[in-house]
Design an enzyme around this catalytic site. Structure first.
Site, PDB file in Angstrom:
ATOM      1  N   GLU A  29       9.884 -30.015  36.819  1.00 20.30           N
ATOM      2  CA  GLU A  29       8.690 -28.711  36.248  1.00 20.30           C
ATOM      3  C   GLU A  29       8.316 -27.357  36.282  1.00 20.30           C
ATOM      4  O   GLU A  29       9.188 -26.312  36.678  1.00 20.30           O
ATOM      5  CB  GLU A  29       7.047 -28.868  36.660  1.00 20.30           C
ATOM      6  CG  GLU A  29       6.556 -28.440  38.035  1.00 20.30           C
ATOM      7  CD  GLU A  29       5.710 -28.435  38.480  1.00 20.30           C
ATOM      8  OE1 GLU A  29       4.858 -27.598  37.870  1.00 20.30           O
ATOM      9  OE2 GLU A  29       5.045 -28.980  39.910  1.00 20.30           O
ATOM     10  N   LYS A  92       0.186 -22.489  30.696  1.00 18.53           N
ATOM     11  CA  LYS A  92      -0.413 -23.993  32.033  1.00 18.53           C
ATOM     12  C   LYS A  92       0.057 -24.834  30.674  1.00 18.53           C
ATOM     13  O   LYS A  92      -1.411 -25.545  30.313  1.00 18.53           O
ATOM     14  CB  LYS A  92      -0.735 -23.447  32.795  1.00 18.53           C
ATOM     15  CG  LYS A  92      -1.264 -24.395  33.578  1.00 18.53           C
ATOM     16  CD  LYS A  92      -1.759 -24.108  35.092  1.00 18.53           C
ATOM     17  CE  LYS A  92      -2.489 -25.554  35.738  1.00 18.53           C
ATOM     18  NZ  LYS A  92      -3.105 -25.292  37.089  1.00 18.53           N
ATOM     19  N   ASP A 142     -14.049 -30.971  38.734  1.00 15.71           N
ATOM     20  CA  ASP A 142     -12.370 -29.954  38.681  1.00 15.71           C
ATOM     21  C   ASP A 142     -11.596 -31.011  39.388  1.00 15.71           C
ATOM     22  O   ASP A 142     -10.988 -31.162  40.396  1.00 15.71           O
ATOM     23  CB  ASP A 142     -12.669 -29.018  39.438  1.00 15.71           C
ATOM     24  CG  ASP A 142     -11.734 -28.310  38.596  1.00 15.71           C
ATOM     25  OD1 ASP A 142      -9.969 -28.553  38.395  1.00 15.71           O
ATOM     26  OD2 ASP A 142     -11.139 -26.945  38.965  1.00 15.71           O
ATOM     27  N   SER A 144      -7.215 -33.040  38.878  1.00 16.19           N
ATOM     28  CA  SER A 144      -6.609 -32.676  38.275  1.00 16.19           C
ATOM     29  C   SER A 144      -5.915 -33.386  37.054  1.00 16.19           C
ATOM     30  O   SER A 144      -6.430 -34.587  37.503  1.00 16.19           O
ATOM     31  CB  SER A 144      -5.164 -32.604  38.485  1.00 16.19           C
ATOM     32  OG  SER A 144      -4.143 -31.582  38.031  1.00 16.19           O
ATOM     33  N   ASP A 146      -3.438 -33.675  36.628  1.00 20.01           N
ATOM     34  CA  ASP A 146      -1.642 -35.090  37.355  1.00 20.01           C
ATOM     35  C   ASP A 146      -2.601 -35.634  37.581  1.00 20.01           C
ATOM     36  O   ASP A 146      -1.528 -36.953  37.645  1.00 20.01           O
ATOM     37  CB  ASP A 146      -1.697 -33.651  38.091  1.00 20.01           C
ATOM     38  CG  ASP A 146      -0.418 -32.628  38.079  1.00 20.01           C
ATOM     39  OD1 ASP A 146      -1.061 -32.475  36.821  1.00 20.01           O
ATOM     40  OD2 ASP A 146      -0.884 -32.225  39.145  1.00 20.01           O
ATOM     41  N   LYS A 163      -1.860 -29.390  48.031  1.00 17.76           N
ATOM     42  CA  LYS A 163      -2.206 -28.277  49.245  1.00 17.76           C
ATOM     43  C   LYS A 163      -3.816 -28.572  49.701  1.00 17.76           C
ATOM     44  O   LYS A 163      -4.642 -30.266  49.170  1.00 17.76           O
ATOM     45  CB  LYS A 163      -2.591 -27.624  48.782  1.00 17.76           C
ATOM     46  CG  LYS A 163      -0.547 -26.781  48.667  1.00 17.76           C
ATOM     47  CD  LYS A 163      -1.106 -25.163  48.144  1.00 17.76           C
ATOM     48  CE  LYS A 163       0.732 -25.111  48.328  1.00 17.76           C
ATOM     49  NZ  LYS A 163       1.443 -24.573  46.653  1.00 17.76           N
TER      50      LYS A 163
END
Ligand code: PSU
Ligand code: MN
Length: 308
Positions: A29, A92, A142, A144, A146, A163
């Site tokens: 990425e 992004k 919130d 992601s 992903d 993380k």
């Protein structure tokens, strides 16, 4: 329509050749370059990761969008260009952003979600990165993109978990809802990026590239459109202690809330603040796990490309 998509893609010769030959390719990425690491470590790490992939038997394909053109494989000059652009001038790009950036012919760095979409369109099945996005602590909405992408796009993402700036139990719950298998590579617990274990169980432990390749093939045989996560702990020599990470994360998230940091800016802001709070040790851990994940992904891609 198909023509428009074709002309939007630009492959480096080695990536084009490898894909045509069915040789192993690993996608990488670009948000980690533009928004995840500071210059010059971002460019150095991108190069080191590509080298790790190459040395372990696969062709690296770093994915990014330059002036509206989708690049699958980047030259050193292009990596340097992206790595030195001010963050605000490279969007992004997650799923939602891709059409806009193509139509407006701008520069875009792809997140895990954005990279998975392009990798899949290009015919790349394995993708290596550091950490995926997840559910933010204290912000249950919130989540992601992903995580949803992993549920709908059949690409295997090799990473070191997520993380602990994120709510990891909630992140695993969303992955379960999305139908995403979470594998521990040589581990029974989900890695927490800077630390080797979050203490949370993964769905299955697999120890070899061929075991992972067998699961990918079984998923394909079923025609499932979901992806899969292969989580790999940070190399032991570079691990941070759980206490150090916890203290730094608590401080950084609190500061982000106070300063009203939100949305797509949250992850990059927290990452930069953690580097300061750990005196650069989070950066060293980040660099070493990225290289290592490139290596593991190359082995998996090679096992997948090997004759049965
Ligand atoms: N986690 C990291 N480093 C990163 C990212 C996540 O440790 O660079 C990047 C990845 O590109 C990931 C994205 O896909 O942040 C997630 O952002 P968001 O939470 O806004 O979806
Ligand atoms: Mn978000």
């Amino acid at each position: 329509m198909v023509n428009m998509l074709h002309s939007a893609f630009s492959f480096t010769p080695e990536v084009a050749e490898a894909l045509a030959a069915g040789a192993p390719v690993v996608a990488l990425e670009s948000t980690v370059i533009t928004h995840g690491l500071p210059y010059p470590q971002n460019v150095e790490t991108a190069v080191a990761m590509a080298t790790a992939v190459r040395q372990n038997g696969a062709i690296p394909a770093t994915i990014a969008i330059l002036q509206g053109q989708i690049h699958v494989g980047l030259s050193l000059a292009q990596l340097e260009y992206l790595g030195t652009r001010p963050e605000a001038q490279v969007r992004k790009c997650s799923r939602r952003d891709l059409p806009l950036i193509l139509a407006q012919r701008e520069d875009g760095a792809t997140t895990v979600a954005g990279t998975m979409i392009i990798a899949h369109l290009a015919g790349i099945q394995v993708f290596a990165t550091g950490g995926i996005g997840g559910v933010h602590r204290g912000h249950p909405f919130d989540v992601s993109a992903d995580l949803m992408e992993l549920g709908r796009t059949p690409v295997t993402v090799v990473c070191s978990g997520a993380k602990s700036i994120l709510d990891l139990p909630a992140t695993l719950e969303v992955l379960e809802t999305q139908g995403v298998l979470v594998v521990g590579y040589g581990t029974e617990t989900l890695p927490a990026f800077f630390t080797r274990s979050s203490g949370l169980p993964v769905n299955a432990r697999l120890d070899t590239p061929s075991e992972v390749a067998a699961v990918i093939r079984a998923r394909q045989a079923l025609g499932l459109q979901s992806g899969m996560l292969v989580t790999v702990p940070v190399p032991a020599a570079w691990e941070l202690s759980a206490e150090e990470v916890e203290t730094a994360v608590a401080q950084a998230t609190q500061e982000a809330d106070t300063q009203g940091i939100q949305g797509a800016a949250t992850t990059p802001w927290l990452l930069a603040r953690l580097v300061e709070l750990t005196n650069g040790r989070s950066l060293q851990a980040n660099v070493s796990l990225l290289r290592h994940n490139g290596q593991v992904a190359a082995h998996i891609a090679a096992a997948l490309a090997a004759p049965q």
